[in-house]
Design an enzyme around this catalytic site. Structure first.
Site, PDB file in Angstrom:
ATOM      1  N   ASP A  45       0.540  -0.732  -0.360  1.00  0.00           N
ATOM      2  CA  ASP A  45      -0.011  -0.041  -0.132  1.00  0.00           C
ATOM      3  C   ASP A  45       1.069   1.223   0.052  1.00  0.00           C
ATOM      4  OD1 ASP A  45      -1.741   1.727   0.169  1.00  0.00           O
ATOM      5  OD2 ASP A  45      -3.290   0.706   2.013  1.00  0.00           O
ATOM      6  N   ASP A  46       1.008   2.104  -1.005  1.00  0.00           N
ATOM      7  CA  ASP A  46       1.545   3.383  -1.171  1.00  0.00           C
ATOM      8  C   ASP A  46       3.310   3.013  -0.986  1.00  0.00           C
ATOM      9  OD1 ASP A  46      -0.435   4.407  -1.004  1.00  0.00           O
ATOM     10  OD2 ASP A  46      -0.350   5.926   0.794  1.00  0.00           O
ATOM     11  N   CYS A  85      -6.162   4.468  -3.091  1.00  0.00           N
ATOM     12  CA  CYS A  85      -5.947   3.048  -2.558  1.00  0.00           C
ATOM     13  C   CYS A  85      -7.507   2.530  -2.549  1.00  0.00           C
ATOM     14  CB  CYS A  85      -6.178   3.266  -1.211  1.00  0.00           C
ATOM     15  SG  CYS A  85      -5.169   4.158  -0.950  1.00  0.00           S
ATOM     16  N   HIS A 143     -10.939  -2.067   2.265  1.00  0.00           N
ATOM     17  CA  HIS A 143     -11.424  -1.017   1.199  1.00  0.00           C
ATOM     18  C   HIS A 143     -12.802  -0.543   0.351  1.00  0.00           C
ATOM     19  CE1 HIS A 143      -9.531   3.152   0.951  1.00  0.00           C
ATOM     20  NE2 HIS A 143     -10.423   3.454   1.458  1.00  0.00           N
ATOM     21  N   ASP A 302      -0.800  -0.633  -4.751  1.00  0.00           N
ATOM     22  CA  ASP A 302      -1.634  -0.343  -5.750  1.00  0.00           C
ATOM     23  C   ASP A 302      -1.293   1.109  -6.011  1.00  0.00           C
ATOM     24  OD1 ASP A 302      -1.881   1.218  -3.476  1.00  0.00           O
ATOM     25  OD2 ASP A 302      -3.425   1.458  -2.385  1.00  0.00           O
ATOM     26  N   ASN A 303      -0.820   1.727  -5.397  1.00  0.00           N
ATOM     27  CA  ASN A 303      -0.474   3.235  -5.825  1.00  0.00           C
ATOM     28  C   ASN A 303       0.995   3.292  -5.570  1.00  0.00           C
ATOM     29  OD1 ASN A 303      -2.442   3.790  -3.426  1.00  0.00           O
ATOM     30  ND2 ASN A 303      -0.494   5.033  -3.753  1.00  0.00           N
TER      31      ASN A 303
HETATM   32 CA    CA Z   1      -2.670   2.659  -1.435  1.00  0.00          CA
END
Ligand code: CA
Length: 492
Positions: A45-46, A85, A143, A302-303
């Site tokens: 995540d990130d 996200c 999420h 995810d990003n």
């Molecule tokens: Ca994210």
């Protein structure tokens, strides 16, 4: 329902087994199953593009991820469907751009998301794989909706362990105490969701480990459980919330990064390292249960990373939230000893929207004719190292503060508008988006912008906004105003 389905599959299997010669029947089943890999998605995540050893990180150590990347195929240009996200994950699960079904914003920050989530008529890849006979599990961050109809157990996952909202604190001794304090004060409906207990299949649990370690432990447990029935392949979606904020790392992991002077970078590095440690345990469990060779491991984020939290997207420009490369291009690899070549680099652009049709094909899942997909089955293109989409576009569109950021990748070119001017880059030669070629190739830019505008016509209005202010801006500024987003100066 899942149990009934599983029982039906077992009964069908038994009927086949007893209706044919015993040894022949089992041989047939074994051969058919050998073609269908287990699928393990490891999502971070990130995480920044440059924050793993296999993408060039020098100060962050990720030896276990690097080993898998080296023994598999690394993707140079893998893009998410969105630079943050919720919409990115909606894309992974549905195989469609989130803009096509109103999910282009994160779900609201409220503790209860007001009964909203990714529309249930959008079939998730987990549902396809479950229907195709896979044992399915989701672990970590969800999420995608918190109400019953959006819960992972109702969207194709036999097992779920984790939390339903967009993030979580990492240390149980801290988040449990804070949660209890607020609960005793009667704040039940306003307690920050990062502090709430984790759950297993809808039932609150008492997590006792640093959350990244807890999620790795659960993944090992799922893999062991899956190994009890090797006739049934598994699909595990392991969505670590690391290295997303809050920035919290263990003492031991921080000790490994004493050489990093910048405190933010040191904590961030330690959080990434905790994921890498977990990946080693998971790979060991796959080996112990003799499943590694026939498991497709797909790793990505995810990003993009947030520089203000210590991440680096080097050599790319931009951070999480941007349609510049650093916002949504992710480190990624496929590892599958029986099905993916080792030591390869795939340079052509791909999208995480491609995972849906790729997984479905490998699983022999029958996708309904009515299911819309925006991705490609990548698998046939890996071996010959050809582009899965020559001449076709990959889009990124982010609405913000009264304007939209837009970008499109086609072959080696990228068109991008992050203000009011479209620019064009040869992104293969210029991944840092430095040398604008819009004046050199005005026709190419016009073609790409026009094609993206046509693509945008079938986007739908957002079903929700992350924060109220976004909704006000959307209405007051008559968003999305695509006539401005896709406007180009006249040709001379
Ligand atoms: Ca994210």
């Amino acid at each position: 329902m899942n149990k009934i389905k599983n029982i039906c599959i077992c009964l069908t299997g038994l009927a086949l087994y007893f209706s044919a010669n015993t040894s022949m029947a089992s041989e047939v089943i074994t051969k058919a199953d050998a073609k269908r890999p287990n699928i393990l998605v490891i999502l971070t995540d990130d995480m920044g593009y440059g924050d793993v050893g296999f993408n060039g990180a020098k100060d962050i150590f990720t030896p276990n991820l690097d080993q898998l990347a080296a023994a598999g195929t690394r993707f140079d240009s893998a893009y998410n469907a969105h630079p943050f996200c919720g919409p990115s994950r909606a894309g992974i699960m549905t195989g469609r751009y989130p803009h096509k079904f109103g999910s282009q914003f994160n779900l609201p920050t409220s503790n209860r998301s007001g009964g909203i989530g990714i529309p249930v008529n959008e079939t998730f890849i987990s549902e396809e794989l479950q229907d195709a006979g896979y044992f399915t599990g989701a672990i970590g961050k969800w999420h995608l909706g918190e109400e019953a109809q959006y819960h992972p157990n109702n969207r194709g996952f036999d097992q779920f362990y984790g939390f339903l909202n967009g993030g979580h604190d990492y240390f149980p001794e801290n988040f449990k105490a804070a949660y209890e304090r607020q609960r005793k004060r009667g704040m039940n409906h306003t307690i920050f969701h990062y502090l709430r207990p984790l759950e297993r299949n809808g039932v609150e649990v008492d997590e006792t480990e640093y959350v990244t370690d807890g999620l790795s432990r659960e993944a090992q447990g799922f893999i062991r459980q899956a190994s009890k029935n090797k006739q049934q392949p598994f699909f595990l979606y392991l969505a670590y919330n690391a290295p997303h904020s809050p920035m919290q790392a263990t003492k031991d992991d921080l000790e490994v990064f004493k050489h990093i002077k910048n405190e933010k970078r040191r904590i961030y590095a330690a959080m990434v390292y905790a994921v890498d440690r977990g990946v080693k345990k998971i790979v060991d469990t796959l080996k112990e249960t003799e499943q590694l060779d026939n498991t497709l491991i797909v790793f990505f984020s995810d990003n993009g990373g947030r520089a203000d939290y210590g991440a680096s997207n080097f050599p790319l420009k931009g951070v999480k939230g941007s349609v510049q490369e650093g916002g949504f291009r992710t480190p990624m690899f496929f590892h599958w000893p029986q099905g993916v070549e080792a030591g390869k680099e795939y340079i052509h652009p791909i999208s995480t929207l491609d995972l849906y049709p790729t997984f479905a094909s490998l699983a022999n899942a029958k996708i309904a004719n009515t299911k819309k997909l925006d991705g490609k089955n990548l698998y046939p293109f890996l071996a010959n190292n050809k582009s899965a989409r020559p001449g076709e576009m990959i889009y990124a569109l982010r609405h913000r503060k009264g304007l939209s950021q837009a970008s499109a990748r086609r072959d080696n070119f990228k068109a991008i508008n992050v203000g009011k001017v479209w620019k064009l880059y040869d992104i293969e030669k210029d991944p840092g988006e430095e040398n604008d070629l819009s004046e050199k190739y005005p026709i190419i830019l016009r073609e790409m912008v026009a094609e993206m505008e046509i693509w945008s016509w079938s986007n739908t209005q957002p079903l929700w906004f992350h924060i109220q202010k976004e909704g006000f801006e959307w209405r007051e500024k008559s968003m999305p105003r695509f006539h401005e987003t896709f406007a180009l100066p006249k040709l001379n």
